[in-house]
Design a protein around this motif. Structure first.
Motif, PDB file in Angstrom:
ATOM      1  N   PRO A 172     -25.752 -12.057 -23.902  1.00 13.29           N
ATOM      2  CA  PRO A 172     -26.735 -11.970 -25.025  1.00 13.29           C
ATOM      3  C   PRO A 172     -25.675 -10.720 -26.237  1.00 13.29           C
ATOM      4  CG  PRO A 172     -28.420 -12.057 -23.273  1.00 13.29           C
ATOM      5  CD  PRO A 172     -27.017 -11.739 -22.979  1.00 13.29           C
ATOM      6  N   PRO A 173     -26.038 -11.753 -27.485  1.00 14.62           N
ATOM      7  CA  PRO A 173     -25.316 -10.849 -29.038  1.00 14.62           C
ATOM      8  C   PRO A 173     -26.043  -9.322 -28.529  1.00 14.62           C
ATOM      9  CG  PRO A 173     -26.739 -12.673 -29.115  1.00 14.62           C
ATOM     10  CD  PRO A 173     -26.698 -12.277 -28.132  1.00 14.62           C
ATOM     11  N   TRP A 174     -25.254  -8.347 -28.799  1.00 13.77           N
ATOM     12  CA  TRP A 174     -25.542  -7.130 -28.906  1.00 13.77           C
ATOM     13  C   TRP A 174     -26.775  -6.585 -29.852  1.00 13.77           C
ATOM     14  CZ3 TRP A 174     -26.166  -4.174 -33.575  1.00 13.77           C
ATOM     15  CH2 TRP A 174     -26.192  -4.924 -34.429  1.00 13.77           C
ATOM     16  N   SER A 175     -27.719  -7.314 -30.465  1.00 13.81           N
ATOM     17  CA  SER A 175     -28.724  -7.010 -30.948  1.00 13.81           C
ATOM     18  C   SER A 175     -29.898  -7.423 -30.339  1.00 13.81           C
ATOM     19  CB  SER A 175     -28.350  -6.882 -32.651  1.00 13.81           C
ATOM     20  OG  SER A 175     -28.322  -8.722 -32.679  1.00 13.81           O
ATOM     21  N   THR A 176     -29.828  -7.687 -29.157  1.00 11.26           N
ATOM     22  CA  THR A 176     -31.064  -8.163 -28.441  1.00 11.26           C
ATOM     23  C   THR A 176     -31.528  -7.309 -28.169  1.00 11.26           C
ATOM     24  OG1 THR A 176     -29.741  -9.935 -27.721  1.00 11.26           O
ATOM     25  CG2 THR A 176     -31.733  -9.626 -26.180  1.00 11.26           C
ATOM     26  N   THR A 177     -33.161  -7.676 -28.120  1.00 16.88           N
ATOM     27  CA  THR A 177     -34.331  -6.691 -27.580  1.00 16.88           C
ATOM     28  C   THR A 177     -35.044  -6.820 -26.435  1.00 16.88           C
ATOM     29  OG1 THR A 177     -35.014  -6.161 -30.208  1.00 16.88           O
ATOM     30  CG2 THR A 177     -36.533  -5.898 -28.441  1.00 16.88           C
ATOM     31  N   TYR A 178     -34.950  -6.769 -25.137  1.00 21.58           N
ATOM     32  CA  TYR A 178     -35.187  -6.860 -24.245  1.00 21.58           C
ATOM     33  C   TYR A 178     -36.800  -6.862 -23.636  1.00 21.58           C
ATOM     34  CZ  TYR A 178     -30.900  -8.011 -23.085  1.00 21.58           C
ATOM     35  OH  TYR A 178     -28.771  -7.860 -23.514  1.00 21.58           O
ATOM     36  N   VAL A 179     -37.112  -7.372 -23.478  1.00 23.11           N
ATOM     37  CA  VAL A 179     -38.892  -7.373 -23.235  1.00 23.11           C
ATOM     38  C   VAL A 179     -38.998  -7.782 -21.699  1.00 23.11           C
ATOM     39  CG1 VAL A 179     -39.416  -6.748 -25.293  1.00 23.11           C
ATOM     40  CG2 VAL A 179     -39.743  -9.509 -24.215  1.00 23.11           C
ATOM     41  N   LYS A 180     -40.343  -7.627 -20.674  1.00 24.22           N
ATOM     42  CA  LYS A 180     -40.692  -7.722 -19.642  1.00 24.22           C
ATOM     43  C   LYS A 180     -42.425  -8.769 -19.971  1.00 24.22           C
ATOM     44  CE  LYS A 180     -41.720  -5.430 -15.950  1.00 24.22           C
ATOM     45  NZ  LYS A 180     -41.861  -4.185 -15.603  1.00 24.22           N
ATOM     46  N   LEU A 181     -42.609  -9.681 -19.919  1.00 26.03           N
ATOM     47  CA  LEU A 181     -44.399  -9.643 -19.386  1.00 26.03           C
ATOM     48  C   LEU A 181     -44.783  -9.923 -18.563  1.00 26.03           C
ATOM     49  CD1 LEU A 181     -44.082 -13.220 -21.829  1.00 26.03           C
ATOM     50  CD2 LEU A 181     -44.559 -11.168 -22.751  1.00 26.03           C
ATOM     51  N   CYS A 202     -27.733 -10.064 -17.082  1.00 21.47           N
ATOM     52  CA  CYS A 202     -28.579 -11.211 -17.982  1.00 21.47           C
ATOM     53  C   CYS A 202     -27.483 -12.257 -19.242  1.00 21.47           C
ATOM     54  CB  CYS A 202     -29.155 -10.516 -19.268  1.00 21.47           C
ATOM     55  SG  CYS A 202     -30.323 -11.193 -19.997  1.00 21.47           S
ATOM     56  N   LEU A 203     -27.604 -13.054 -18.209  1.00 25.21           N
ATOM     57  CA  LEU A 203     -26.269 -14.433 -18.764  1.00 25.21           C
ATOM     58  C   LEU A 203     -27.112 -14.999 -19.078  1.00 25.21           C
ATOM     59  CD1 LEU A 203     -24.226 -13.741 -15.662  1.00 25.21           C
ATOM     60  CD2 LEU A 203     -23.544 -12.586 -17.798  1.00 25.21           C
ATOM     61  N   GLY A 204     -25.990 -15.859 -19.767  1.00 28.90           N
ATOM     62  CA  GLY A 204     -26.518 -17.216 -20.776  1.00 28.90           C
ATOM     63  C   GLY A 204     -25.726 -18.760 -20.028  1.00 28.90           C
ATOM     64  N   PRO A 252     -23.075 -13.681 -31.804  1.00 33.51           N
ATOM     65  CA  PRO A 252     -22.392 -12.356 -32.636  1.00 33.51           C
ATOM     66  C   PRO A 252     -21.831 -11.904 -31.001  1.00 33.51           C
ATOM     67  CG  PRO A 252     -24.319 -12.327 -33.234  1.00 33.51           C
ATOM     68  CD  PRO A 252     -24.727 -13.624 -32.915  1.00 33.51           C
ATOM     69  N   ILE A 253     -21.265 -10.948 -30.733  1.00 30.79           N
ATOM     70  CA  ILE A 253     -20.431 -10.101 -29.989  1.00 30.79           C
ATOM     71  C   ILE A 253     -21.895  -9.570 -29.082  1.00 30.79           C
ATOM     72  CG2 ILE A 253     -17.945 -10.256 -30.974  1.00 30.79           C
ATOM     73  CD1 ILE A 253     -18.552  -7.622 -31.182  1.00 30.79           C
ATOM     74  N   CYS A 254     -21.311  -9.385 -27.715  1.00 34.32           N
ATOM     75  CA  CYS A 254     -21.596  -8.854 -26.515  1.00 34.32           C
ATOM     76  C   CYS A 254     -21.765  -6.839 -26.580  1.00 34.32           C
ATOM     77  CB  CYS A 254     -21.969  -9.172 -25.592  1.00 34.32           C
ATOM     78  SG  CYS A 254     -20.141  -8.454 -24.226  1.00 34.32           S
ATOM     79  N   LYS A 255     -22.786  -6.158 -26.631  1.00 35.20           N
ATOM     80  CA  LYS A 255     -23.044  -5.034 -26.678  1.00 35.20           C
ATOM     81  C   LYS A 255     -21.786  -4.164 -26.105  1.00 35.20           C
ATOM     82  CE  LYS A 255     -26.067  -1.482 -24.985  1.00 35.20           C
ATOM     83  NZ  LYS A 255     -27.610  -0.983 -24.792  1.00 35.20           N
ATOM     84  N   VAL A 256     -20.861  -4.587 -24.869  1.00 34.57           N
ATOM     85  CA  VAL A 256     -19.710  -4.117 -24.158  1.00 34.57           C
ATOM     86  C   VAL A 256     -18.853  -4.062 -25.473  1.00 34.57           C
ATOM     87  CG1 VAL A 256     -18.244  -4.086 -22.328  1.00 34.57           C
ATOM     88  CG2 VAL A 256     -20.722  -4.433 -21.952  1.00 34.57           C
ATOM     89  N   CYS A 257     -18.317  -5.368 -25.811  1.00 35.95           N
ATOM     90  CA  CYS A 257     -17.076  -5.656 -26.795  1.00 35.95           C
ATOM     91  C   CYS A 257     -17.791  -5.202 -28.131  1.00 35.95           C
ATOM     92  CB  CYS A 257     -16.971  -7.562 -26.892  1.00 35.95           C
ATOM     93  SG  CYS A 257     -16.655  -7.925 -25.599  1.00 35.95           S
ATOM     94  N   ARG A 258     -18.543  -5.000 -28.248  1.00 36.68           N
ATOM     95  CA  ARG A 258     -19.218  -4.233 -29.428  1.00 36.68           C
ATOM     96  C   ARG A 258     -18.618  -2.622 -29.875  1.00 36.68           C
ATOM     97  NH1 ARG A 258     -22.123  -4.514 -34.662  1.00 36.68           N
ATOM     98  NH2 ARG A 258     -22.734  -2.420 -35.109  1.00 36.68           N
ATOM     99  N   GLU A 259     -19.198  -1.918 -28.629  1.00 39.17           N
ATOM    100  CA  GLU A 259     -18.884  -0.450 -27.948  1.00 39.17           C
ATOM    101  C   GLU A 259     -17.379  -0.344 -28.007  1.00 39.17           C
ATOM    102  OE1 GLU A 259     -20.878   0.222 -24.626  1.00 39.17           O
ATOM    103  OE2 GLU A 259     -22.309  -0.104 -25.892  1.00 39.17           O
ATOM    104  N   LYS A 260     -16.777  -1.753 -27.985  1.00 34.95           N
ATOM    105  CA  LYS A 260     -14.752  -1.680 -27.371  1.00 34.95           C
ATOM    106  C   LYS A 260     -14.398  -1.805 -28.553  1.00 34.95           C
ATOM    107  CE  LYS A 260     -15.084  -1.500 -22.522  1.00 34.95           C
ATOM    108  NZ  LYS A 260     -14.248  -2.357 -21.879  1.00 34.95           N
TER     109      LYS A 260
END
Length: 117
Positions: free
Chosen positions: A100-109, A64-66, A76-84
């Protein structure tokens, strides 16, 4: 706002103190649209179909790229970098991460095929 200044956790703010105000953090939502929700017009462009849709929460997708135009450098930093425990500058500027930032919520329509009462 006072909870942010006092560095209270979500447990203290929401659960113990019962605060209901909007969070001070920006919320990010990444939406995946299935083919059934889109229709192709005569000119070749895609548009939304006039159908009932439903949404379901998803786990973080594998890819999932921006935008790669540098517009993500202040996000804000991505999820992988936040974990590290990396910094935003290292994540966005040095590594050039566009996820996307670490706090992103992913949904599918998807098309809602449940019968209406």
């Amino acid at each position: 706002d006072r909870c942010k200044k006092n560095f209270k956790s979500r447990d203290l703010c929401r659960k113990r103190d019962g605060h209901k105000a909007l969070p001070w953090q920006t919320t990010y939502i990444a939406v995946t649209i299935t083919d059934g929700v889109l229709e192709k017009r005569e000119d070749g462009e895609y548009t939304y179909s006039d159908v009932p849709v439903a949404a379901e929460l998803q786990e973080t997708p594998l890819m999932c790229l921006g935008p790669a135009d540098g517009s993500m450098k202040l996000e804000p930093i991505c999820k992988v970098c936040r974990e590290k425990n990396y910094t935003r500058d290292y994540c966005r500027n040095t590594c050039k991460h566009t996820t996307p930032p670490w706090s992103t919520t992913y949904v599918k329509l998807y098309v809602d095929k449940t019968p209406k009462d």
